[in-house]
Design a protein around this motif. Structure first.
Motif, PDB file in Angstrom:
ATOM      1  N   GLN A  70      31.947  31.860  41.735  1.00  0.00           N
ATOM      2  CA  GLN A  70      31.335  31.656  43.047  1.00  0.00           C
ATOM      3  C   GLN A  70      29.861  32.031  42.997  1.00  0.00           C
ATOM      4  OE1 GLN A  70      33.368  30.443  45.582  1.00  0.00           O
ATOM      5  NE2 GLN A  70      34.879  30.345  43.939  1.00  0.00           N
ATOM      6  N   ALA A  71      29.097  31.530  43.922  1.00  0.00           N
ATOM      7  CA  ALA A  71      27.676  31.872  44.004  1.00  0.00           C
ATOM      8  C   ALA A  71      27.500  33.376  44.201  1.00  0.00           C
ATOM      9  CB  ALA A  71      27.013  31.104  45.137  1.00  0.00           C
ATOM     10  N   SER A  72      28.438  34.003  44.907  1.00  0.00           N
ATOM     11  CA  SER A  72      28.334  35.441  45.166  1.00  0.00           C
ATOM     12  C   SER A  72      28.406  36.255  43.871  1.00  0.00           C
ATOM     13  CB  SER A  72      29.428  35.896  46.134  1.00  0.00           C
ATOM     14  OG  SER A  72      30.705  35.634  45.588  1.00  0.00           O
ATOM     15  N   HIS A  73      29.121  35.751  42.855  1.00  0.00           N
ATOM     16  CA  HIS A  73      29.149  36.449  41.570  1.00  0.00           C
ATOM     17  C   HIS A  73      27.739  36.536  40.992  1.00  0.00           C
ATOM     18  CE1 HIS A  73      33.512  34.941  41.261  1.00  0.00           C
ATOM     19  NE2 HIS A  73      33.544  36.233  41.521  1.00  0.00           N
ATOM     20  N   PHE A  74      27.022  35.445  41.031  1.00  0.00           N
ATOM     21  CA  PHE A  74      25.683  35.412  40.440  1.00  0.00           C
ATOM     22  C   PHE A  74      24.673  36.188  41.271  1.00  0.00           C
ATOM     23  CE2 PHE A  74      27.980  31.871  38.643  1.00  0.00           C
ATOM     24  CZ  PHE A  74      27.734  32.063  37.297  1.00  0.00           C
ATOM     25  N   ILE A  75      24.852  36.186  42.580  1.00  0.00           N
ATOM     26  CA  ILE A  75      23.976  36.982  43.444  1.00  0.00           C
ATOM     27  C   ILE A  75      24.147  38.465  43.118  1.00  0.00           C
ATOM     28  CG2 ILE A  75      23.579  37.714  45.832  1.00  0.00           C
ATOM     29  CD1 ILE A  75      24.344  34.800  46.651  1.00  0.00           C
TER      30      ILE A  75
END
Length: 124
Positions: A70-75
């Motif tokens: 998910q994008a939240s992992h990279f954030i």
């Protein structure tokens, strides 16, 4: 005062019996789980080096990307890097080659392990 429905009372009275029947498997897991993991499953850990250099402050970031990354992992990983940490990503599910490549760009190490031992197994 309102009385609770009968099914709730029955459920609560049955709960100790259910817990007793689960006792042997829980006890076996408690006593033999770590040994079983170390003897058999630890060999299946896949470790990939990432682009972030090792630093004095490692941070373990445990993920379970059953629906993909998910994008939240990279954030979160970018935040850790910007804060001076060297992220060690531990995945409790196998990653695709593309996901592994994307993660290796934002971590020090990426480890894929068999999902055993609840979340605490990943931190071990």
């Amino acid at each position: 005062m309102k009385r609770p429905p009968l099914w709730k009372i029955t459920r609560e009275l049955q709960r100790p019996l259910q817990q007793i029947t689960q006792l042997p498997s829980r006890l076996g897991s408690l006593l033999l789980g770590r040994w079983c993991y170390d003897a058999f499953l630890a060999r299946k850990i896949r470790c990939t080096e990432g682009a972030i250099p090792p630093g004095p402050q490692p941070a373990v970031y445990l993920i379970f990307p059953s629906q993909g990354l998910q994008a939240s992992h990279f954030i979160a990983l970018r935040y850790l890097i910007d804060s001076g940490y060297a992220p060690v990503v531990v995945s409790n599910v196998p990653l695709s080659g593309a996901d592994r490549q994307r993660l290796s760009e934002v971590c020090w190490l990426c480890m894929e392990r068999p999902n055993f031992g609840d979340d605490f197994g990943g931190y071990r």
